[in-house]
Design an enzyme around this catalytic site. Sequence first.
Site, PDB file in Angstrom:
ATOM      1  N   LYS A  22     -10.189  47.775  85.046  1.00  0.00           N
ATOM      2  CA  LYS A  22     -11.428  48.320  85.606  1.00  0.00           C
ATOM      3  C   LYS A  22     -12.514  48.354  84.531  1.00  0.00           C
ATOM      4  CE  LYS A  22     -13.330  52.421  87.786  1.00  0.00           C
ATOM      5  NZ  LYS A  22     -13.117  53.708  88.420  1.00  0.00           N
ATOM      6  N   GLU A  58      -4.206  48.319  75.646  1.00  0.00           N
ATOM      7  CA  GLU A  58      -2.988  47.592  75.996  1.00  0.00           C
ATOM      8  C   GLU A  58      -3.323  46.262  76.661  1.00  0.00           C
ATOM      9  OE1 GLU A  58      -3.641  50.722  76.618  1.00  0.00           O
ATOM     10  OE2 GLU A  58      -1.877  52.003  76.356  1.00  0.00           O
ATOM     11  N   GLY A 109      -8.896  53.827  89.394  1.00  0.00           N
ATOM     12  CA  GLY A 109      -7.847  52.862  89.032  1.00  0.00           C
ATOM     13  C   GLY A 109      -6.603  53.012  89.899  1.00  0.00           C
ATOM     14  N   ARG A 110      -6.133  54.247  90.079  1.00  0.00           N
ATOM     15  CA  ARG A 110      -4.883  54.447  90.828  1.00  0.00           C
ATOM     16  C   ARG A 110      -5.089  54.341  92.325  1.00  0.00           C
ATOM     17  NH1 ARG A 110      -6.781  58.652  88.027  1.00  0.00           N
ATOM     18  NH2 ARG A 110      -7.304  60.599  89.090  1.00  0.00           N
ATOM     19  N   GLU A 167      -1.554  61.783  87.919  1.00  0.00           N
ATOM     20  CA  GLU A 167      -2.832  61.597  87.222  1.00  0.00           C
ATOM     21  C   GLU A 167      -3.948  62.251  88.050  1.00  0.00           C
ATOM     22  OE1 GLU A 167      -4.887  57.632  86.209  1.00  0.00           O
ATOM     23  OE2 GLU A 167      -3.711  57.987  84.415  1.00  0.00           O
ATOM     24  N   HIS A 216      24.280  58.293  93.594  1.00  0.00           N
ATOM     25  CA  HIS A 216      25.327  58.258  92.571  1.00  0.00           C
ATOM     26  C   HIS A 216      24.786  58.673  91.207  1.00  0.00           C
ATOM     27  CE1 HIS A 216      28.353  56.452  95.188  1.00  0.00           C
ATOM     28  NE2 HIS A 216      27.303  55.900  95.788  1.00  0.00           N
ATOM     29  N   LYS A 239      -5.206  58.631  73.522  1.00  0.00           N
ATOM     30  CA  LYS A 239      -5.827  57.346  73.152  1.00  0.00           C
ATOM     31  C   LYS A 239      -6.600  57.500  71.852  1.00  0.00           C
ATOM     32  CE  LYS A 239      -6.867  55.789  77.890  1.00  0.00           C
ATOM     33  NZ  LYS A 239      -7.947  55.464  78.825  1.00  0.00           N
TER      34      LYS A 239
HETATM   35  O1  F6P Z   1      -4.518  55.739  81.529  1.00  0.00           O
HETATM   36  C1  F6P Z   1      -5.756  55.978  82.050  1.00  0.00           C
HETATM   37  C2  F6P Z   1      -6.322  54.876  82.857  1.00  0.00           C
HETATM   38  O2  F6P Z   1      -7.701  55.010  82.759  1.00  0.00           O
HETATM   39  C3  F6P Z   1      -5.876  54.868  84.310  1.00  0.00           C
HETATM   40  O3  F6P Z   1      -6.528  55.796  85.080  1.00  0.00           O
HETATM   41  C4  F6P Z   1      -6.164  53.462  84.682  1.00  0.00           C
HETATM   42  O4  F6P Z   1      -5.534  53.114  85.882  1.00  0.00           O
HETATM   43  C5  F6P Z   1      -5.627  52.749  83.485  1.00  0.00           C
HETATM   44  O5  F6P Z   1      -5.983  53.572  82.386  1.00  0.00           O
HETATM   45  C6  F6P Z   1      -6.122  51.346  83.261  1.00  0.00           C
HETATM   46  O6  F6P Z   1      -7.517  51.302  83.122  1.00  0.00           O
HETATM   47  P1  F6P Z   1      -8.297  49.959  83.241  1.00  0.00           P
HETATM   48  O7  F6P Z   1      -8.103  49.408  84.614  1.00  0.00           O
HETATM   49  O8  F6P Z   1      -9.725  50.305  82.967  1.00  0.00           O
HETATM   50  O9  F6P Z   1      -7.765  48.992  82.220  1.00  0.00           O
END
Ligand code: F6P
Length: 563
Positions: free
Chosen positions: A215, A221, A287-288, A373, A404, A528
């Site tokens: 987003k 990452e 995002g979620r 979240e 199980h 972060k």
């Molecule tokens: O971990 C926080 C967060 O902002 C989430 O809410 C989001 O889904 C994720 O990181 C990834 O963010 P982005 O889509 O901006 O890479």
Amino acid sequence: MTSVPAPIDATQTASWHALQRHFDDMRRSFTLRGAFEANPRRAEQLSFEVNDLLFDLSKNLATGETLSLLADLGRAVGLEERRSAMFSGQIINTTEDRAVLHTALRRPASDAGKVMVRGQDVVADVHDVLARMYAFAEKVRSGRWTGVTGKGIEHVLSIGIGGSDLGPVMAYEALKPYADAGIDCTYVSNIDPNDIAEKTRHLDAETTLVIVVSKTFTTLETLVNARAAKRWLLSELRASGAIDGTEESAAQAIAQHFVAVSTALDKVAEFGIDPRNAFGFWSWVGGRYSVDSAVGLSLVIALGPDRFAELLRGFHDMDVYFCETPLERNAVALMGLLNVWYVNFHHAKSHVVLPYCQYLHRFPAYLQQLTMESNGKTVRWDGTPATSDTGEIFWGEPGTNGQHAFYQLIHQGTQLVPADFIAFANTAHAAMDGEQDVHELFLGNFLAQTKALAFGKTADEVRAEGTPEWMVPARVFAGNKPSTSIFGQALTPHALGELIALYEHVTFVEGTVWGIDSYDQWGVELGKQLAGEITPAFHDDAALDLQDPSTKLLIGYYREHRE
Ligand code: F6P
């Protein structure tokens, strides 16, 4: 600060006090055994057919009166008003000053003009992007979009994390039987280099399309993994002689093998992906809550535009049901309100989701981000402290694996763990074991578990089996463990859309009662920031000096042992 009304403190409402009295009464006398014996129509009365899903709420620790008091509580905290505010695009995400319009992502094109945000017709924008996604996906699926060597795409490598990963991977796993174009998807999220190393191992770069999903397009990452994917792709293509070592051939390879999904198209361009190969979405999609936006591009490619459109219809049908059904009979609102009942009155800490459907094996993980979240907060949307417990720990595994592993605690432990069971009448792979239909064997387990949880097994029943007296207590099942069963016709794209929308709205209902802005996520920021400060300390003594003693100790261990 936007003009959202201040949250109504649920704990100060007459409905809350009525629920507390009702809880105290029920605690003295209510059992699920007794409730079913007293009312032979209980199952019928407390179950709801919603499109192609049946919701059986009858095995909850609730009576008709409970549901009606919970509906009163919903009204008392302004649930209906906040629902309208959300669906109409008001700025209800106060701390981020944003509208919350994931529900606009699945509105039909005929709703264009009905939802405006700051003068922009959001439904028209959604359908413009959908049309571009569908056209692109058709090109990829038909083989008209090729890699640099002219070969069609057979693999999608999707890179993203959190909402840019969990939704797509969950839905891809859930809908695998519908992936009909010979294109598989692989999802990389973790910054641990082992993730991308393992996941690219089986891929052929010549037939791989990389989708970078973020987003913000700033997520560490994702950017690290996207750069790793770039290196991997170029080195594989060079090694096979598909491209030479020039800048131009690298740029051509990136153009044909990389696309992006983001709200930040300028940053996509900075990364080196042609903005013509980028698909946008908007700040009003959390995002979620984004799997049904361009974030679902991998799904459109794997499943095809028609299936994706069916998924969106499932979402939308659930939205319409949630908006139009009176709270007392609204299974979606009631599931959210029952969760409040368990958290705030029964003091449950966690909620288990148990899909009796292997294809839903990532659904609990997806729900963890969606619910935790969203509602893991101590501050309300006006900045004041929460007035009750909030949030639930969502967890789960597909049945029968969970049986199980951890069901022991749910059946006989000291904690109350409300459970959602999800199952389907039809399965993609029917099988017989001799004369036995294996799907019926599977479903028999689902029903057995809900029954055992609800009704348990008394000491007398255990004794009647000839159990020695000293062992009787260990074999008693107290029962009265609540569960909701969601039984569908089949795990179609439509049903999956309904299920996702269901839990989005359950999360919203709980957040509204607690007065929480379920759409921000400030709690992820500190980690972060600190990771940025700590990382240099692995090799820089001055940075190490600034750390706390525990971090110093752990980094000392690292320095000693890293080879
Ligand atoms: O971990 C926080 C967060 O902002 C989430 O809410 C989001 O889904 C994720 O990181 C990834 O963010 P982005 O889509 O901006 O890479």
